[in-house]
Every structure is written in C-alpha cells, then in structure tokens.
Design an enzyme around this catalytic site. Structure first.
Site, PDB file in Angstrom:
ATOM      1  N   PHE A 141      12.060  -2.824  -0.292  1.00 36.72           N
ATOM      2  CA  PHE A 141      13.510  -2.861  -0.125  1.00 36.72           C
ATOM      3  C   PHE A 141      14.139  -2.052  -1.262  1.00 36.72           C
ATOM      4  O   PHE A 141      13.735  -2.195  -2.421  1.00 36.72           O
ATOM      5  CB  PHE A 141      13.969  -4.319  -0.184  1.00 36.72           C
ATOM      6  N   ASP A 148       7.255  -9.798  -3.928  1.00 39.34           N
ATOM      7  CA  ASP A 148       8.577 -10.182  -3.445  1.00 39.34           C
ATOM      8  C   ASP A 148       8.383 -10.886  -2.100  1.00 39.34           C
ATOM      9  O   ASP A 148       7.834 -10.298  -1.158  1.00 39.34           O
ATOM     10  CB  ASP A 148       9.464  -8.936  -3.306  1.00 39.34           C
ATOM     11  N   TYR A 207      18.506 -17.228   1.207  1.00 35.30           N
ATOM     12  CA  TYR A 207      19.493 -17.172   2.295  1.00 35.30           C
ATOM     13  C   TYR A 207      18.921 -16.597   3.584  1.00 35.30           C
ATOM     14  O   TYR A 207      19.606 -16.554   4.589  1.00 35.30           O
ATOM     15  CB  TYR A 207      20.740 -16.374   1.877  1.00 35.30           C
ATOM     16  N   LYS A 208      17.651 -16.147   3.546  1.00 31.48           N
ATOM     17  CA  LYS A 208      17.040 -15.628   4.775  1.00 31.48           C
ATOM     18  C   LYS A 208      16.396 -16.799   5.524  1.00 31.48           C
ATOM     19  O   LYS A 208      17.104 -17.639   6.062  1.00 31.48           O
ATOM     20  CB  LYS A 208      16.072 -14.498   4.418  1.00 31.48           C
ATOM     21  N   ARG A 254      16.305  -4.446  14.737  1.00 34.23           N
ATOM     22  CA  ARG A 254      15.442  -5.446  14.110  1.00 34.23           C
ATOM     23  C   ARG A 254      15.767  -6.838  14.653  1.00 34.23           C
ATOM     24  O   ARG A 254      16.936  -7.206  14.769  1.00 34.23           O
ATOM     25  CB  ARG A 254      15.704  -5.374  12.605  1.00 34.23           C
TER      26      ARG A 254
HETATM   27  C1  LIG Z   1      16.990  -9.279   1.059  1.00 36.86           C
HETATM   28  C2  LIG Z   1      16.220  -8.607  -0.021  1.00 36.86           C
HETATM   29  C3  LIG Z   1      16.778  -8.400  -1.288  1.00 36.86           C
HETATM   30  C4  LIG Z   1      18.209  -8.753  -1.571  1.00 36.86           C
HETATM   31  O1  LIG Z   1      18.471  -8.843  -2.951  1.00 36.86           O
HETATM   32  P1  LIG Z   1      19.798  -9.574  -3.460  1.00 36.86           P
HETATM   33  O2  LIG Z   1      19.860  -9.277  -4.897  1.00 36.86           O
HETATM   34  O3  LIG Z   1      19.636 -11.041  -3.150  1.00 36.86           O
HETATM   35  O4  LIG Z   1      20.961  -9.023  -2.700  1.00 36.86           O
HETATM   36  C5  LIG Z   1      15.981  -7.848  -2.263  1.00 36.86           C
HETATM   37  N1  LIG Z   1      14.687  -7.491  -2.016  1.00 36.86           N
HETATM   38  C6  LIG Z   1      14.121  -7.665  -0.808  1.00 36.86           C
HETATM   39  C7  LIG Z   1      12.697  -7.278  -0.581  1.00 36.86           C
HETATM   40  C8  LIG Z   1      14.875  -8.209   0.228  1.00 36.86           C
HETATM   41  O5  LIG Z   1      14.337  -8.350   1.444  1.00 36.86           O
END
Ligand SMILES: *Cc1c(COP(=O)(O)O)cnc(C)c1O
Length: 401
Positions: free
Chosen positions: A117, A188, A213-214, A360
C-alpha cells in the site's frame, strides 16, 4: 480463547446494515456493529459526561490501548502484552520500521514490494529522508521478494495481503528467509486481521502492524495496532518518543525513558471515543472462529468468481485463481471499472475501485451469505449487459474512490 468454538455464519444480527445494501466493501471500512452506538453513547454520556477527567482511571481509558491490543492478539496469535493500539497505521508502520533499522545499524536496505500500500512506502521514504544515513528503499515484484533478501537487507517490510489484487504472501516462509539472512521482518496485517487466520507467535516476525477499521469493524478513524515480538519490546528504540510511551509519564521527567514493555510504542493521548467503538466491535469475535470465517470467505469468493466469469465476460480476474493464494477479497479488471463501480453503488452493491482499472470486492462472512453474492452478481450482469456504466454521471471522480 474462544477462537476455536463453533460458529454459525453469517451473524448479520450483529450489524446494522441497511436492508437495501449489499456490502462488499468490509475490506475497506467495516459496517456498524450493533453494540457500538450504545457503547459510544455510554462512553460520552456517562464516562466523559459524568466522570470527566476521573475517567482516565475510573473508566480505564488509560489502559484501553493495551487491553484492546490483547483482544486483537487473540485473533492473530499474539500473546498478551505484545500489542498496543493507537494512532494510524501509517504512524505504526513508521515506528516499526524505525525500530527495525535501529536493530540492524550496519545494513542500509529496506526491502518491500510493488504491491504494498503506498502509505507504507511513503512512510519508509520519509523515514529514510530524516535519518540521512544512506538507507535505500528497494521495491521489487511481489512474486520475487525472496530473490532479493540478502545480507544487505536491514528490514523486509511487506503487507501480507495485497490491497489491490488480494494476493497473499506466505508469511511463514518469507519470515524464515528474512531471518536466514539476518534481516528484521515487518508484516502489515491491514487486510489480514479479522479476515484470515494469522499466527504471529509462530511466524516469529519481529514486528506487525494493522488497522482496525477494515475487517475488525472499529469504525472510520479507529486506531491502528502494533505488535512487537516479546523478547524485543524492552529493547527497541522508539522513534516517536511521546510521553505516553515513557516509563513514568506522570513523573514528568525532562528526559525520555521508554516503558519496559509494549507500552513504549504508545505516543500520545489515545482516541478514547473511538476506542469505545472498537471495544464494542471486538465483542463480535467472542463466539466466532476465524477458521470458519476463512472457510466461508473462500466459498463465497469462489462462488463470486464463477458467477462473474459466467455472466460478465467483459471482466478479467485480477486476483490469484487459487483461493489459498488470496486474502478475503477478489478483484476484477475492467477498462471502465470506475464507472461500472459507480453504477453498482447506485444500485446498492457497494464495492470499490482502485486505479487504474480494478473493481474490488470484499468477502466478509460475518454479514454476507451466498444469496447476497448471487444478488450482487445479478446486478453487475445487468450493468454489463446493458452498458449502464456508459453514462456521463458515472465518470465524475469522487475524492475517495
Ligand atoms: C488501509 C491501509 C493503510 C491505511 O493507513 P492509515 O494510516 O490507517 O490511513 C495502510 N497500509 C495498508 C497496507 C493498508 O491496507
């Protein structure tokens, strides 16, 4: 631990989802758990409203980051006292990576992959810039990560499940490879926690981070979590040396002295209202087995793929075909994917879009069943057959896609 108890899925009764919505986006933002509104209202009215500042002690606000960390730990195979919640995932990535680099001071390579990400990569770039010690971020093809792990790598930093394609790394094997070359491993778990079985202790990785939050349904803005392998939590150097990670915050010493526990990964004042929502969301998992969730998610996603391929030939599968190589989402590529997704959303089927052409769909057996999947594909088929996506109103790009 309740994680092996039998589950009757789905548990739609535990969530408030509008009856006219088929929600295939729980991989991005989980829905509202039924107990969350009351828990948050109670926190605000009684704890904040009546206890005021006494709430930090009386209502346990100050302990919440560790208490919630322990509950999350049960879902991802982490022992008590190894996880703390707080901040956002971007911040937790930064903390884990900074601590990892301190553990390997003579090595300069951070290895990640192009499926990560972007914020994880951006945080690494920012850290490298402020360290000014000649570190380099090496971003390689996800399928070739193992070829690039060598004695120059300080840390391997990967997201287990690719946010775009759903492709899943083999956590155990890659961690072993990283350790064989002396590198620190950071996972992660943004798209893993609450979606697939994870055994952090068995993986032996040094660090893991994730968001709540996911698949954990903690609500928009819910805090992230960080795991530190127990043998390291008293040794690592916190880059963000905030007062609540101090050994004695209320001694108000002039110099920073980290807590001798996972609490050193805390930074500042925790988001207490948001933690109340998360606390209610985590209750959902008390009588749900993640093994059953995984099994049901595979069966829903296999059904989805079969139906889409049979009825929507315009779409091309962009996720691994083998279910064991995927997380809990399925992506399809389509040239007009953004417009098609807007048309779907307008008809009550909520998925999302990731540039350049990925539609998705998340599979969350807590609140989805086979009839939902069939109904969603039926609507998708109508959009494809009649080219309903080909309407200027679906071309306008929103700020959040
Ligand atoms: C959703 C997601 C994030 C989001 O990061 P925030 O700081 O909470 O906005 C970061 N890394 C990955 C791999 C994600 O899927």
């Amino acid at each position: 631990m309740p994680i092996n108890s039998p589950t009757n899925l789905p548990r739609k009764d535990l969530f408030e989802i509008p009856s006219d919505i088929l929600y295939l986006d729980g991989n991005s933002l989980g829905p509202l758990p039924k107990g969350a509104s009351a828990r948050v209202a109670n926190m605000i009215q009684n704890e904040w409203g009546k206890s005021l500042i006494k709430g930090w002690n009386d209502a346990g606000w100050m302990n919440q980051p560790s208490a919630l960390g322990d509950i999350i730990g049960q879902l991802i195979g982490a022992p008590k006292g190894s996880i703390v919640v707080g901040d956002t995932l971007s911040i937790k990535v930064y903390q884990a990576l900074a601590a990892a680099l301190e553990l390997r001071p003579t090595r300069k390579i951070i290895l990640s992959d192009s499926g990560n990400f972007p914020t994880d990569l951006y945080m690494a770039q920012g850290l490298i810039h402020s360290l000014k010690q000649g570190h380099e971020l090496r971003v390689v093809d996800p399928l070739c990560v193992h070829d690039h792990i060598d004695e120059n790598v300080a840390a391997v930093m990967l997201t287990e499940v690719d946010y775009r394609s759903g492709r899943k790394h083999d956590m155990q094997t890659i961690t072993e490879m990283a350790h064989a070359k002396g590198a620190v491993m950071i996972w992660d778990l943004a798209h893993s926690a609450g979606a697939i079985p994870v055994d952090l202790a068995a993986s032996n990785c040094e660090f893991a981070v994730g968001c709540t939050y996911k698949y954990l349904n903690g609500g928009p803005g819910a805090p992230a979590f960080i795991y530190v392998r127990p043998d390291l939590s008293g040794a690592i150097k916190p880059a963000l040396s905030g007062w609540l990670g101090h050994d004695a915050p209320f001694a108000f010493e002039q110099g920073y002295r980290p807590a001798n526990s996972i609490e050193r990964m805390r930074v500042g004042t925790p988001p207490v209202i948001q933690m109340a929502a998360l606390e209610a969301a985590l209750i959902v998992w008390e009588d749900v087995s993640i093994i059953d969730i995984r099994e049901a998610s595979i069966s829903l996603s296999e059904r989805f793929i079969a139906l889409v391929e049979a009825h929507c030939p315009q779409l091309t599968l962009a996720s691994p075909r083998k279910p064991e190589e995927r997380g809990s989402q399925v992506s399809f590529a389509f040239e007009h994917g953004y417009a098609a997704m807007q048309a779907l959303i307008e008809r009550g089927v909520i998925g999302d879009f990731r540039a350049p052409n990925i539609m998705r769909f998340g599979f969350t057996p807590l609140y989805l069943d086979e009839a939902d999947i069939e109904a969603a594909v039926e609507i998708l088929k109508t959009i494809m057959d009649s080219k309903l996506w080909d309407n200027p109103k679906y071309q306008k790009t929103n700020r959040v896609t």
